[in-house]
Enzyme design. Structure first.
Site, PDB file in Angstrom:
ATOM      1  N   TYR A  89       0.848  -1.186   0.000  1.00 30.92           N
ATOM      2  CA  TYR A  89       0.000   0.000   0.000  1.00 30.92           C
ATOM      3  C   TYR A  89       0.889   1.243   0.000  1.00 30.92           C
ATOM      4  O   TYR A  89       0.622   2.215  -0.700  1.00 30.92           O
ATOM      5  CB  TYR A  89      -0.920   0.010   1.227  1.00 30.92           C
ATOM      6  CG  TYR A  89      -1.912  -1.131   1.269  1.00 30.92           C
ATOM      7  CD1 TYR A  89      -2.972  -1.205   0.372  1.00 30.92           C
ATOM      8  CD2 TYR A  89      -1.797  -2.124   2.225  1.00 30.92           C
ATOM      9  CE1 TYR A  89      -3.882  -2.243   0.429  1.00 30.92           C
ATOM     10  CE2 TYR A  89      -2.703  -3.172   2.286  1.00 30.92           C
ATOM     11  CZ  TYR A  89      -3.748  -3.227   1.384  1.00 30.92           C
ATOM     12  OH  TYR A  89      -4.642  -4.259   1.431  1.00 30.92           O
ATOM     13  N   ASN A 110     -12.219  -1.490  -5.692  1.00 34.71           N
ATOM     14  CA  ASN A 110     -11.881  -1.896  -7.061  1.00 34.71           C
ATOM     15  C   ASN A 110     -13.087  -2.587  -7.693  1.00 34.71           C
ATOM     16  O   ASN A 110     -13.517  -3.637  -7.216  1.00 34.71           O
ATOM     17  CB  ASN A 110     -10.673  -2.834  -7.033  1.00 34.71           C
ATOM     18  CG  ASN A 110     -10.313  -3.389  -8.397  1.00 34.71           C
ATOM     19  OD1 ASN A 110     -10.842  -2.981  -9.417  1.00 34.71           O
ATOM     20  ND2 ASN A 110      -9.401  -4.347  -8.398  1.00 34.71           N
ATOM     21  N   CYS A 118      -5.961  -6.079  -7.630  1.00 38.11           N
ATOM     22  CA  CYS A 118      -5.794  -5.525  -6.287  1.00 38.11           C
ATOM     23  C   CYS A 118      -5.252  -6.571  -5.323  1.00 38.11           C
ATOM     24  O   CYS A 118      -4.694  -6.216  -4.280  1.00 38.11           O
ATOM     25  CB  CYS A 118      -7.092  -4.912  -5.774  1.00 38.11           C
ATOM     26  SG  CYS A 118      -8.502  -6.019  -5.825  1.00 38.11           S
ATOM     27  N   HIS A 119      -5.364  -7.849  -5.673  1.00 31.12           N
ATOM     28  CA  HIS A 119      -4.813  -8.903  -4.816  1.00 31.12           C
ATOM     29  C   HIS A 119      -3.288  -8.845  -4.752  1.00 31.12           C
ATOM     30  O   HIS A 119      -2.685  -9.429  -3.870  1.00 31.12           O
ATOM     31  CB  HIS A 119      -5.283 -10.288  -5.294  1.00 31.12           C
ATOM     32  CG  HIS A 119      -4.873 -10.632  -6.677  1.00 31.12           C
ATOM     33  ND1 HIS A 119      -5.590 -10.206  -7.786  1.00 31.12           N
ATOM     34  CD2 HIS A 119      -3.816 -11.339  -7.153  1.00 31.12           C
ATOM     35  CE1 HIS A 119      -4.999 -10.656  -8.874  1.00 31.12           C
ATOM     36  NE2 HIS A 119      -3.924 -11.340  -8.527  1.00 31.12           N
ATOM     37  N   GLU A 146      -0.428 -17.282  -8.995  1.00 32.02           N
ATOM     38  CA  GLU A 146       0.540 -16.498  -9.755  1.00 32.02           C
ATOM     39  C   GLU A 146       1.997 -16.797  -9.369  1.00 32.02           C
ATOM     40  O   GLU A 146       2.916 -16.178  -9.890  1.00 32.02           O
ATOM     41  CB  GLU A 146       0.256 -15.004  -9.566  1.00 32.02           C
ATOM     42  CG  GLU A 146      -1.062 -14.590 -10.177  1.00 32.02           C
ATOM     43  CD  GLU A 146      -1.283 -13.092 -10.108  1.00 32.02           C
ATOM     44  OE1 GLU A 146      -0.355 -12.331  -9.770  1.00 32.02           O
ATOM     45  OE2 GLU A 146      -2.420 -12.669 -10.415  1.00 32.02           O
TER      46      GLU A 146
END
Length: 153
Positions: A89, A110, A118-119, A146
């Site tokens: 952040y 979002n 946003c993850h 990912e």
């Protein structure tokens, strides 16, 4: 009359729905959406399937990003975070010249999660929150998908 809600794609996180305009996807939602089947829905569904299969690292479906200049800049900054990488952040706050709290609130608002990732935004001392139906569990699942799970240890 609006289309009846239906699931666009049954993801490992549960059903996903979407809303769209002629210009692109407006919203991806946890559960049914109103996007009727057609080329845009087909493309989004195909890209979501490829993403969850681990073969798509960047979405190309057209998006209709609206909001204040900050909201648009923030959502663009999220799409610039590469697959499998994260930012804090604080990183995004410094880039955009706002507080980390503003970034956290923007992540929670979002409108197109997963597609606008946003993850991939974490707190300095923890994972932060997530809008998925199971909250942080869904964020962890996406980061693992990912290959960013090493960042969670």
């Amino acid at each position: 009359m609006p289309a009846a809600p239906h699931s666009l794609y049954d993801s490992p996180l549960g059903p996903l729905g979407a809303d769209a305009s002629d210009d692109g996807i407006i919203r991806l939602c946890w559960g049914p959406g109103t996007l009727t089947y057609g080329p845009l829905a087909d493309r989004l569904g195909t890209e979501l399937a490829a993403y969850f299969a681990g073969t798509l690292t960047r979405f190309t479906v057209p998006l209709c990003i609206t909001g204040t200049p900050f909201q648009r800049a923030f959502l663009t900054a999220l799409t610039d975070i590469p697959y499998g990488e994260t930012r804090t952040y604080g990183d995004l706050a410094a880039t955009l010249g706002v507080s980390a709290q503003a970034i956290g609130q923007a992540c929670g608002a979002n409108p197109i999660p997963i597609v606008i990732p946003c993850h991939r935004v974490l707190g300095a001392q923890g994972l932060g929150g997530f809008s998925g139906p199971r909250g942080i569990e869904d964020k962890v699942a996406l980061l693992r998908l990912e290959g960013a799970a090493g960042l969670l240890i």
